[in-house]
Write a protein that holds these residues in place. Sequence first.
Motif, PDB file in Angstrom:
ATOM      1  N   MET A 107      12.344 -17.356  31.466  1.00 52.59           N
ATOM      2  CA  MET A 107      13.753 -17.645  31.202  1.00 52.59           C
ATOM      3  C   MET A 107      14.569 -16.365  31.337  1.00 52.59           C
ATOM      4  SD  MET A 107      13.412 -20.807  30.718  1.00 52.59           S
ATOM      5  CE  MET A 107      15.079 -21.269  30.250  1.00 52.59           C
ATOM      6  N   PRO A 108      15.784 -16.441  31.884  1.00 51.76           N
ATOM      7  CA  PRO A 108      16.624 -15.239  31.982  1.00 51.76           C
ATOM      8  C   PRO A 108      17.080 -14.782  30.616  1.00 51.76           C
ATOM      9  CG  PRO A 108      17.836 -17.199  32.654  1.00 51.76           C
ATOM     10  CD  PRO A 108      16.417 -17.627  32.479  1.00 51.76           C
TER      11      PRO A 108
ATOM     12  N   ARG B 132      11.957 -24.809  36.935  1.00 48.94           N
ATOM     13  CA  ARG B 132      11.962 -26.251  36.751  1.00 48.94           C
ATOM     14  C   ARG B 132      13.112 -26.708  35.859  1.00 48.94           C
ATOM     15  NH1 ARG B 132       7.464 -28.543  38.700  1.00 48.94           N
ATOM     16  NH2 ARG B 132       7.843 -30.464  37.550  1.00 48.94           N
ATOM     17  N   GLY B 133      13.927 -25.789  35.342  1.00 52.81           N
ATOM     18  CA  GLY B 133      15.082 -26.208  34.561  1.00 52.81           C
ATOM     19  C   GLY B 133      15.053 -25.615  33.177  1.00 52.81           C
ATOM     20  N   GLY B 134      16.197 -25.689  32.523  1.00 52.14           N
ATOM     21  CA  GLY B 134      16.330 -25.113  31.200  1.00 52.14           C
ATOM     22  C   GLY B 134      15.881 -26.060  30.124  1.00 52.14           C
TER      23      GLY B 134
ATOM     24  N   GLU C  66      21.548 -13.217  36.541  1.00 52.73           N
ATOM     25  CA  GLU C  66      20.324 -14.000  36.352  1.00 52.73           C
ATOM     26  C   GLU C  66      19.112 -13.124  36.120  1.00 52.73           C
ATOM     27  OE1 GLU C  66      18.456 -17.668  36.044  1.00 52.73           O
ATOM     28  OE2 GLU C  66      20.546 -17.372  36.559  1.00 52.73           O
ATOM     29  N   ASP C  67      19.079 -11.933  36.758  1.00 54.89           N
ATOM     30  CA  ASP C  67      17.888 -11.091  36.674  1.00 54.89           C
ATOM     31  C   ASP C  67      18.063  -9.923  35.718  1.00 54.89           C
ATOM     32  OD1 ASP C  67      19.760  -9.773  38.105  1.00 54.89           O
ATOM     33  OD2 ASP C  67      18.430  -9.159  39.752  1.00 54.89           O
ATOM     34  N   ASP C  68      19.009 -10.040  34.783  1.00 53.80           N
ATOM     35  CA  ASP C  68      19.260  -8.942  33.836  1.00 53.80           C
ATOM     36  C   ASP C  68      18.148  -8.892  32.799  1.00 53.80           C
ATOM     37  OD1 ASP C  68      20.358  -6.962  32.357  1.00 53.80           O
ATOM     38  OD2 ASP C  68      21.876  -8.226  31.390  1.00 53.80           O
ATOM     39  N   MET C  69      17.291  -7.908  32.905  1.00 52.36           N
ATOM     40  CA  MET C  69      16.170  -7.779  31.977  1.00 52.36           C
ATOM     41  C   MET C  69      16.401  -6.583  31.073  1.00 52.36           C
ATOM     42  SD  MET C  69      13.957 -10.179  32.578  1.00 52.36           S
ATOM     43  CE  MET C  69      12.373  -9.595  32.027  1.00 52.36           C
TER      44      MET C  69
END
Length: 614
Positions: free
Chosen positions: A227-228, A269-271, A288-291
Amino acid sequence: MLVGVSRTQGDLGRLEAVESAVDRMEAWAREQGIAEDRIVRLTDGADRPVTVRRIYRAIHRLIGLDTLEQLIVYFSGHGCMQGRNEFWLLSDAPGDPNAAVNLEACFDLARYGRIPHVVLISDACRTVAKDVLQNRIYGATIFPSFNDGGPGRGVDIFYATSPGAPALELPTLVGVNEVYQAVYTEVLCDVLGGGDPDLVVDGFIRPRPLGEALMALVPKDLLRRGMPVRVGQETDARISSGDRAWVARFDVRKPQGVPHPHPPGPGSRGGGKGIDGEAGQPEDGTPEDDMPDGGIPPLPVGSLVDYLLTHPSDAAGLRLQVSRTLSVPATSLLHSVIRRAIGGEPPLLEPGFILRGRDARRVVCHDYDGGIGSRGDVYQPAPGARPEPYTAWEFPHLAGPVQALLIFRDGSGTLLPVFPGCAGIVEFDAEGGFALRYEPLDGQADVEDLRELRWLRAAVAEAARLGAFAFDSASARMLEDRMRRLRFLDPVVALHAAYAYREIGEIDRIRALRDYLWQSLGVRLFDLAFLSRDLLQEDYAVTGFMPATPLLSTGWVLMDSLGRNLPRELRDLRQYDTGSLWAHYTPEGVRALEAWLEPAAGPAEVYEMEAPRA
């Protein structure tokens, strides 16, 4: 005691992970060696409604077992909040306002009950009540009431999420099938099963370390599932038990720390789903890719609140002192605190009230024999900001505290105390709720004292608005020291502190606050007398407290546990409270309140001030 409600009445969606979550907790209970007759499971899986009465009868039977030293009550299902007040929704909610569990009343009755240690585990959303039906929920307690007077018991509450946020259930592939899992329960059961060996000390997992560990482990689990970062779930816990209390125990002769295998995450596959059938909606501006750096989850709201309460009022330097990345809710909280702490105030000329965002139509005061003045003006809340209008209701030459009923133009109203030497500021928001604070008049506080007051008050008020104002005994001592150093203590800060003290069982600190405000303001605030349990020991008189009703709406929710000796006319006013943070009554409630107050003071002493026509 395991309770699961996957479906309620109305438009709340079905929760798919409830039965599997209860299955996990039941399996863990058996692994702990709990006897079969002491594991009670109540769910709606067989289409049998889950009711307050069914839960109450089961708990009453368990309490009747003489050897029972600990009771764990687990709930999976829909939940909601009204201000600081929290409810578990049962099968017939929200249409039936009593078909819910009132967590605040349960806390108090369990604390002064017969079980030495009670643990409440809530895998439920804590989102704000979203419609009229949810705002009308009263709820009921699932614990019996016993004679007051014994020592407080240890009661711990573990929350799956932070106030205002959903609890997530996520789709997960198990073999070739996609099933939903309750994220919090999955992590909790792994930990309680010994999956984190560092938490097992001398064969026990203690409540406070467990709560702290879950705050880090649940966000990490969401990252592991793919999950993001913007899909977050900050857990929470309220611990009032002692250091020797425990939630899980193990045979120290056997090896621990073998974690359960984790199924693959949902990937693309969805939230997941929460109370509204949706969860993890993107926060504005979060890629979206903020880690997070080093895989460390951002600092949650609860940790930031603790930081704000233990650091001085250098708002400009605070951004530099916070070394870890803040979560989105924590960042929002910090910005709100800074705005409140450094903002300007309308000019305060006399004791009374300043109103922003809404005007009063009428002010009724039973105790003041002077002339209430009314004026309108504008002020600049911050440099460069546009002027904001306000109205002032002033009580010149006020000799002692009085209570005033402010009736607004829509007929709703609130009952507030008026103090010499300060003015209350009532500030409405777009949703119709309001914030309250008291500012000293000129000469009542110096510049340094006022800056510290505004900083501390902003931190307390914003945390309370989010339902995140909580602390442990060490933080309670530090807050008490900071309040004592203030030349002028806003009674609003004292009220919020008293409700937070109640949550950790610090009754003596509530009584100290009660005595301090009596000495400094000459008033017995209703909420402090209520929370100190005075009203369970003495007769109530309308004119003996200021005001005659609770100031915070949470006081109404606690009537079932702390107000059982109060007159029926007072307790019946609860139905008219709108459920916001501060007690705010519907037009019907204002009429009932006026009718109830007038006989106590006598109509000859009532002074009414009509608002000037625009």
